[in-house]
Design a protein around this motif. Structure first.
Motif, short mmCIF file in Angstrom:
data_model
loop_
_atom_site.label_atom_id
_atom_site.label_comp_id
_atom_site.label_asym_id
_atom_site.label_seq_id
_atom_site.Cartn_x
_atom_site.Cartn_y
_atom_site.Cartn_z
N PHE A 509 0.86 -1.19 0.00
CA PHE A 509 0.00 0.00 0.00
C PHE A 509 0.89 1.23 0.00
O PHE A 509 1.93 1.25 0.68
CB PHE A 509 -0.89 0.03 1.25
N THR A 510 0.49 2.22 -0.74
CA THR A 510 1.22 3.49 -0.75
C THR A 510 0.35 4.54 -0.07
O THR A 510 -0.79 4.79 -0.49
CB THR A 510 1.54 3.93 -2.18
N LEU A 511 0.90 5.13 0.98
CA LEU A 511 0.17 6.14 1.74
C LEU A 511 0.71 7.52 1.42
O LEU A 511 1.93 7.72 1.33
CB LEU A 511 0.30 5.89 3.24
N SER A 512 -0.18 8.47 1.23
CA SER A 512 0.23 9.86 1.01
C SER A 512 -0.64 10.76 1.85
O SER A 512 -1.75 10.41 2.25
CB SER A 512 0.11 10.23 -0.47
N ARG A 513 -0.13 11.93 2.11
CA ARG A 513 -0.83 12.89 2.97
C ARG A 513 -2.05 13.45 2.23
O ARG A 513 -1.98 13.79 1.05
CB ARG A 513 0.13 14.01 3.33
N THR A 514 -3.18 13.54 2.91
CA THR A 514 -4.37 14.15 2.32
C THR A 514 -4.10 15.64 2.13
O THR A 514 -3.69 16.33 3.07
CB THR A 514 -5.58 13.95 3.22
N PRO A 515 -4.32 16.17 0.93
CA PRO A 515 -3.99 17.57 0.67
C PRO A 515 -5.00 18.53 1.29
O PRO A 515 -6.08 18.14 1.73
CB PRO A 515 -4.02 17.65 -0.85
N ALA A 516 -4.63 19.81 1.31
CA ALA A 516 -5.54 20.85 1.78
C ALA A 516 -6.75 20.93 0.86
O ALA A 516 -6.72 20.52 -0.29
CB ALA A 516 -4.82 22.19 1.82
N LYS A 517 -7.87 21.43 1.42
CA LYS A 517 -9.13 21.62 0.72
C LYS A 517 -9.69 20.30 0.17
O LYS A 517 -10.42 20.28 -0.81
CB LYS A 517 -8.97 22.63 -0.42
N SER A 518 -9.36 19.23 0.86
CA SER A 518 -9.89 17.93 0.46
C SER A 518 -11.38 17.86 0.82
O SER A 518 -11.82 18.40 1.83
CB SER A 518 -9.13 16.81 1.17
N THR A 519 -12.15 17.20 -0.01
CA THR A 519 -13.57 16.99 0.27
C THR A 519 -13.83 15.58 0.80
O THR A 519 -14.97 15.11 0.80
CB THR A 519 -14.40 17.22 -0.99
N ASP A 520 -12.76 14.94 1.27
CA ASP A 520 -12.92 13.63 1.91
C ASP A 520 -13.69 13.81 3.22
O ASP A 520 -13.48 14.77 3.95
CB ASP A 520 -11.55 13.01 2.18
N ASN A 521 -14.59 12.89 3.52
CA ASN A 521 -15.40 13.00 4.74
C ASN A 521 -15.23 11.81 5.67
O ASN A 521 -16.08 11.56 6.52
CB ASN A 521 -16.87 13.17 4.39
N SER A 522 -14.12 11.09 5.50
CA SER A 522 -13.94 9.86 6.29
C SER A 522 -13.96 10.14 7.78
O SER A 522 -14.62 9.43 8.56
CB SER A 522 -12.61 9.19 5.90
N ASN A 523 -13.22 11.16 8.21
CA ASN A 523 -13.18 11.45 9.65
C ASN A 523 -14.47 12.11 10.12
O ASN A 523 -14.90 11.93 11.26
CB ASN A 523 -11.98 12.34 9.98
N ALA A 524 -15.14 12.87 9.26
CA ALA A 524 -16.42 13.48 9.62
C ALA A 524 -17.47 12.40 9.90
O ALA A 524 -18.32 12.56 10.78
CB ALA A 524 -16.89 14.40 8.50
N ARG A 525 -17.41 11.30 9.12
CA ARG A 525 -18.34 10.21 9.38
C ARG A 525 -18.12 9.61 10.77
O ARG A 525 -19.08 9.24 11.46
CB ARG A 525 -18.20 9.12 8.31
N LEU A 526 -16.85 9.54 11.15
CA LEU A 526 -16.55 9.01 12.50
C LEU A 526 -16.99 10.00 13.58
O LEU A 526 -17.47 9.59 14.64
CB LEU A 526 -15.06 8.73 12.62
N LEU A 527 -16.85 11.29 13.31
CA LEU A 527 -17.34 12.30 14.25
C LEU A 527 -18.86 12.20 14.42
O LEU A 527 -19.39 12.28 15.54
CB LEU A 527 -16.97 13.70 13.77
#
Length: 624
Positions: A509-527
């Motif tokens: 697996f290759t991991l990279s840092r999530t960039p600024a202004k991302s519209t990912d909501n993975s952590n919001a779902r956990l919140l």
């Protein structure tokens, strides 16, 4: 002369009987008055040779119509009724505070998690993020407002407690003085004095509870919970002494020749006992439970927000602040020890106060109020803090043998909850990492939840490569092999990643840092899912359920107190009716007695008139 004497005795007796009836009528509405009755008896007859001739009537005694057994039952009932009235009144107010949608937590709680779901739907929307912070601020304000209301109720109950203690002391003093007057009078004690004493004892019972012990000299000793409130002509004195652990609280005590002695919890009944019971068994636990909810909410939100990255691409920061648990030293401590406390395990939090004791170089923990021994680990150093029920304690200074402290894990938490993050961009809605699965992977392993574990080191993170040597070993960026345990996350220096499925040798697996202004909501779902996440009671209960349970418990306490009050009121009314049947003034009966004695008085007057006629006839015969 015998006829005159007989008539005179009757006239005086019926005059006294009429006076007693008049006294009864005059006091028909006097609180605590017991009906009186004149008991008459015939005078011994005189032997005139042919037999005995009656010589009239005399007053045997003035009788106070009262039932001692009923009086004792009334004192017991008054104490229990007074206790339940205070407990029910304040418990009902507390129930209204928690259950009312305008003052409780349910509405702002639901609104807040609704706005978090709005961020899940639109993670890049500044409007959705702003709405989440606004509702978060409102929820924190509601926690503080409720805690303020609980504090106000505590202050009010303390003020009423002080006032009732003063009244109880005044009543005890008056009872002691009446005891002295009654014992001085001996068997001729006025029934009205006895009524006054019984009335004051009943009022004292309503404040403190009372067990009445008659004495041979006519005095009544009064006890409550084993404490002597009145002994003959000497009155005890209740007082409110300073709580050795808390400067803002007084504890009920007895002023004795040897000094002030703290009374054990539950030692008194009546209104004073009810106020103390409300404070210790209803109000304090409610405030602690509210604080536990505030603590669980703040810690969970902060932990989850730190696990993601915000809209600027930086690691998430705390959203809320909350004061650490206070640890109060006993005023009699001789050492210099103090504590720095922090919450380390929300799931282990109980909320109830904990007493810390130092003896023979060892710290031990007990449940305040019950003395139940609690499990505590550690030595108290920064490297090995004392840990009890989810709270970590670091000791500074030197404790002396016998020193005591009280840990209040959550009682101050709700009143201190504050939203400290005002920038909508600081909501960490996105997962911190973006994971790319190598297309040649053979296993079914997929990246799961990813989170930041060290915000400082994460600031310099760019990418990471995870390679599986086999199903149980992996490397990070070609480093040393590490053991992979299914169900356990893979941890880097500043991040962690869960793995779903089973990897095989060669998977990567290759991991990279999530960039600024991302519209990912993975952590919001956990919140958004934190309201139902099982973080309380050892990880078995969610926060929304916990909130409902608090409201339900307080409502149940209020309903039980009201039900018990209604039952006790029925019993008290029955006892009062029984007293009235014996001691109460019945105007119809008194009217009949008055008519009867009036007629008897008139007849006695006729006897005297006849005696006068006889005497005048005798004088006339002598003159001739």
């Amino acid at each position: 002369m015998s006829v005159l004497s007989t008539g005179t005795s009757a006239l005086l007796a019926f005059q006294r009987a009429l006076g007693t009836v008049s006294h009864n009528v005059a006091n028909v509405n006097t609180e605590g008055y017991s009906r009186q009755r004149v008991d008459l008896e015939a005078r011994p007859g005189q032997n005139v040779g042919a037999g005995y001739v009656g010589s009239g009537v005399s007053i045997q005694k003035l009788q106070r119509l009262a039932d001692g057994l009923n009086f004792a039952r009334q004192a017991d009932s008054s104490g229990e009724l007074g206790r339940l009235k205070q407990l029910s009144t304040y418990a009902d107010r507390l129930d209204g505070l928690f259950s009312n949608s305008s003052t409780g937590l349910a509405t702002p709680w639901s609104n807040f998690y609704g706005t978090v779901k709005g961020v899940v739907s639109e993670p890049g929307s500044s409007i959705a993020r702003g709405a989440m912070l606004d509702s978060a601020d409102q929820l924190a304000a509601r926690f503080r407002a409720m805690d303020s209301q609980l504090t106000s109720m505590g202050t009010e109950s303390d003020q009423r407690l002080a006032a009732q203690v003063d009244v109880a002391n005044q009543l005890a003093t008056e009872i002691a003085k009446l005891n002295e007057q009654i014992t001085t009078s001996g068997s001729n004690a006025s029934p009205d004095l006895i009524d006054q004493r019984d009335l004051r004892i009943d009022k004292l019972a309503a404040l403190t509870g009372a067990q009445v012990v008659p004495q041979d000299d006519g005095a009544l000793n009064v006890f409550s919970g084993g404490q002597a409130l009145v002994l003959g002509a000497r009155a005890g004195k209740l007082t409110l002494a300073q709580d050795p652990y808390r400067a803002d609280r007084k504890v009920l005590s007895m002023d004795t020749p040897g000094g002030v002695v703290k009374l054990p919890s539950g030692s008194l009944s009546g209104e004073i006992g009810g106020l103390l019971e409300f404070r210790e068994r209803v109000l304090d636990p409610a405030r602690a439970d509210l604080g536990r909810m505030a603590t669980a909410f703040a810690v969970s939100m902060n932990t989850q927000n730190r696990a993601g990255v915000d809209y600027t691409g930086a690691a998430g920061a705390d959203l809320f602040s909350i004061v650490p648990p206070p640890v109060n030293a006993n005023a009699l401590n001789t050492g210099t020890a103090s504590f720095a406390a922090s919450i380390t395990d929300v799931s282990a939090l109980k909320g109830s106060d904990v007493e810390l004791r130092f003896n023979a170089g060892t710290w031990s923990a007990f449940r305040s109020g019950t003395g139940q021994a609690l499990t505590m680990t550690g030595t108290g150093t920064a490297a090995s803090p004392l840990v009890v029920e989810g709270v970590s304690l670091v000791v500074s200074g030197a404790a002396a043998n016998g020193d005591k402290f009280t840990l209040r894990p959550t009682s101050e938490a709700a009143g201190s909850l504050q939203l400290i993050q005002k920038d909508p961009n600081k909501i960490a809605a996105a997962s911190p990492l973006t994971a790319k699965i190598d297309t040649t992977n053979l296993g079914n392993a997929k990246p799961g939840t990813m989170q930041v574990t060290d915000a400082t080191q994460f600031a310099s993170f760019t990418t990471a490569q995870i390679d599986f040597i086999d199903a149980t070993h992996y490397t990070i960026d070609g480093g040393a092999p590490q053991v992979f345990t299914p169900g356990q996350p893979i941890a880097g220096t500043s991040w962690s990643m869960a793995v779903d499925g089973t990897p095989e040798a060669g998977d990567s697996f290759t991991l990279s840092r999530t960039p600024a202004k991302s519209t990912d909501n993975s952590n919001a779902r956990l919140l958004a899912a934190l309201d139902d996440k099982t973080v309380l009671d050892g990880g078995t209960m969610g926060m929304t359920t916990g909130l409902s349970r608090i409201t339900s418990r307080i409502g149940s306490d209020s309903a039980n107190a009201q039900m018990n009050l209604e039952a006790q009121q029925v019993l008290h009314d029955q006892i009062t009716a029984e007293r009235d049947s014996v001691s109460g003034v019945n105007l119809d009966e008194e009217a009949a007695d008055m008519l009867r004695y009036q007629q008897a008085y008139q007849a006695a007057a006729q006897v005297i008139s006849a005696a006068d006629t006889m005497f005048q006839t005798l004088l006339g015969a002598v003159r001739r």
